[in-house]
Design a protein around this motif. Structure first.
Motif, PDB file in Angstrom:
ATOM      1  N   ARG A   5     -27.734   0.977   2.893  1.00 52.78           N
ATOM      2  CA  ARG A   5     -27.598   2.235   3.632  1.00 52.78           C
ATOM      3  C   ARG A   5     -26.820   2.016   4.943  1.00 52.78           C
ATOM      4  N   ILE A   6     -27.103   0.906   5.608  1.00 50.37           N
ATOM      5  CA  ILE A   6     -26.378   0.598   6.842  1.00 50.37           C
ATOM      6  C   ILE A   6     -24.902   0.362   6.547  1.00 50.37           C
ATOM      7  N   ALA A   7     -24.623  -0.439   5.519  1.00 48.31           N
ATOM      8  CA  ALA A   7     -23.228  -0.725   5.159  1.00 48.31           C
ATOM      9  C   ALA A   7     -22.498   0.542   4.743  1.00 48.31           C
ATOM     10  N   ASN A   8     -23.192   1.438   4.047  1.00 47.62           N
ATOM     11  CA  ASN A   8     -22.563   2.687   3.598  1.00 47.62           C
ATOM     12  C   ASN A   8     -22.201   3.587   4.777  1.00 47.62           C
ATOM     13  N   ALA A   9     -22.930   3.423   5.905  1.00 44.24           N
ATOM     14  CA  ALA A   9     -22.644   4.262   7.072  1.00 44.24           C
ATOM     15  C   ALA A   9     -21.259   3.980   7.637  1.00 44.24           C
ATOM     16  N   VAL A  10     -20.723   2.798   7.350  1.00 46.76           N
ATOM     17  CA  VAL A  10     -19.374   2.473   7.797  1.00 46.76           C
ATOM     18  C   VAL A  10     -18.362   3.369   7.093  1.00 46.76           C
TER      19      VAL A  10
END
Length: 509
Positions: free
Chosen positions: A447-452
């Motif tokens: 989820r954090i990586a997708n926020a990029v």
């Protein structure tokens, strides 16, 4: 709208440490750059000596820090003396940095190392060329340069970096006020070899009723001496003699020490000034062209180098089209408060040490040991001198950036040693922000990586076990190329990350 001309070079005027750092950074980041200097040859005098911890932290991953360390002499403390006794010291060995010392190295050597690395990157300093005039356009700057033989050239540049010294012709051409004052005290500098008992692993400051004398060890019994001469003991020669320097040493130190082999000497007065803006359209100012102050604490050259590390990644991202032009305004909003604080701090220190008032001297010699005996004072003084405590928390680039543990947006992220080997700064992309993800579950990490999201080609994502000295996981840190925290949050807070990226970076078409 401000247009970026990535087809034109950035012109750097001035090839001291500030200008060399700018050219080094920009060329390393793939930006076309020209660097010119009016002098025909590089400087051969020592001038600025202290390379601070923060500067070394920034230069190490840029390929020159280790060489500087190998060449320099390490000082682990600054010791205060008076009337033949050691009063107190500021210890550097407790600084939260790999470089827990002040590195003493002649400025000419620092410039040589920077210039050689710049040459390896394909850029050569063009010498004997002076700035004449400039005209700003909507998307470029036309700069007239004059060669030694009188020939002129008009250079079209995307931006200009004025690193042309305290008498900056560019600053004067643009009519920018250099606010501040000239301090009345006269100083004598001398580089000598010393025979006698004087520590080579510390800065020594000798307080006397007639001013002070500071001793900077360069290694192999060579020292830089800086002294006040309030009553004109050494006359008015521009280049004081060995006997002049010996007389000032004897008066302040009172030890049986013989000076010899005077390599270089000078006499100067201090200006304490700074610009109220670091940007005029497409012209940026840094180093002595933007701020001059007392050499107390060895801060000046380091501030100029850090100015350019701050500016260069922003300028490169804008020119590549990956960041919004507004990012360039944050150079001033980041650095100007730091500069103001630096000028004020060095001026206060200079007034204290320079005083010839007997009462003030008596108070200083009695109070200094008491104050510096405090662990709290030691814990603040050394990082401040090492420029580790400078923060951009209140600057627009950190606004709304959040925090993780004790780290808040705008703080320096410690270059901590990692459990698997290496250091944290080795993980950073020095061309764009890096997202460090630590301790989440696999779903949270995704989820954090997708926020990029749309910035995935610009912002690198690294999974790392953050040491406790950095921040407590689970969570994420968005770290700027200059090692300061852009934004941070716990694993569940990804909207803040997305918001920072959307505000400052462009969205790919």
């Amino acid at each position: 709208m401000e247009y970026a001309r990535d087809d034109l070079p950035v012109l750097v005027v001035g090839a001291g440490p500030t200008g060399l750092t700018a050219a080094l950074e920009l060329s390393r980041l793939g930006i076309a750059v020209r660097i010119v200097d009016a002098a025909l040859e590089p400087s051969t005098t020592s001038r600025a000596l202290g390379v601070q911890a923060r500067t070394l932290e920034l230069l190490r991953p840029r390929g020159v820090g280790d060489e500087l360390v190998a060449l320099g002499n390490r000082a682990s403390r600054t010791a205060l003396h008076a009337a033949g006794h050691r009063l107190a010291s500021i210890e550097f060995t407790g600084m939260p940095s790999q470089f827990d010392y002040i590195l003493l190295l002649a400025q000419s050597e620092t410039e040589r190392v920077l210039a050689e690395q710049l040459g390896r990157q394909g850029v050569k300093v063009e010498r004997g060329i002076r700035f004449t005039t400039l005209t700003e356009r909507c998307d470029s700057v036309a700069v007239v340069l004059t060669a030694r033989d009188g020939a002129t050239e008009t250079v079209d540049a995307s931006y200009v970096i004025a690193a042309d010294g305290s008498h900056s012709p560019i600053r004067k051409h643009l009519g920018l006020p250099f606010t501040g004052r000239s301090l009345p005290q006269q100083y004598v500098l001398g580089d000598v070899r010393l025979h006698g008992d004087l520590a080579e692993d510390q800065l020594s400051i000798f307080l006397a009723t007639r001013g002070f004398l500071a001793v900077f060890p360069l290694g192999d019994k060579r020292f830089r001496l800086m002294a006040t001469d309030p009553d004109g003991l050494t006359g008015d020669r521009d280049e004081p003699t060995l006997d002049d320097v010996q007389a000032l040493f004897d008066r302040a130190v009172g030890r049986p020490v013989r000076l010899c082999e005077l390599d270089w000497s000078s006499r100067f007065r201090i200006n304490s000034r700074h610009l109220e803006t670091l940007r005029h359209g497409r012209v940026f100012f840094g180093g002595d062209s933007a701020h001059v102050h007392s050499p107390a604490g060895g801060q000046g050259m380091n501030a100029g180098i850090q100015d350019m590390v701050n500016l260069s990644w922003k300028l490169a991202m804008v020119l590549r089209g990956t960041a919004r032009p507004e990012l360039l305004d944050t150079y001033e909003s980041d650095r100007l408060p730091v500069i103001r604080q630096l000028v004020a701090m060095t001026e206060r220190a200079t007034r204290v040490f320079n005083s010839t008032n007997l009462l003030a001297h008596a108070v200083l010699t009695r109070v200094a040991p008491l104050v510096l005996a405090s662990a709290r004072v030691q814990g603040k003084a050394a990082p401040r001198l090492g420029q580790l405590s400078a923060s951009y928390r209140r600057a627009p680039l950190a606004s709304g950036g959040g925090r993780l543990g004790g780290l808040r947006a705008g703080d320096r992220v410690p270059d901590a040693e990692l459990a698997g080997g290496g250091r944290l700064y080795d993980l950073l992309d020095t061309a764009a922000p890096t997202l460090l993800v630590s301790g989440p579950t696999p779903d949270e990490a995704r989820r954090i990586a997708n926020a990029v999201g749309p910035w995935a080609d610009v912002v690198g994502v690294r999974t790392v076990d953050l040491p406790a000295a950095v921040a407590a996981p689970p969570g994420w840190l968005l770290v700027r190329p200059d090692g300061y925290l852009a934004a941070a949050g716990p694993s569940g807070d990804v909207r803040r990350l997305h918001g920072w990226l959307e505000r400052w970076l462009t969205t790919p078409a």
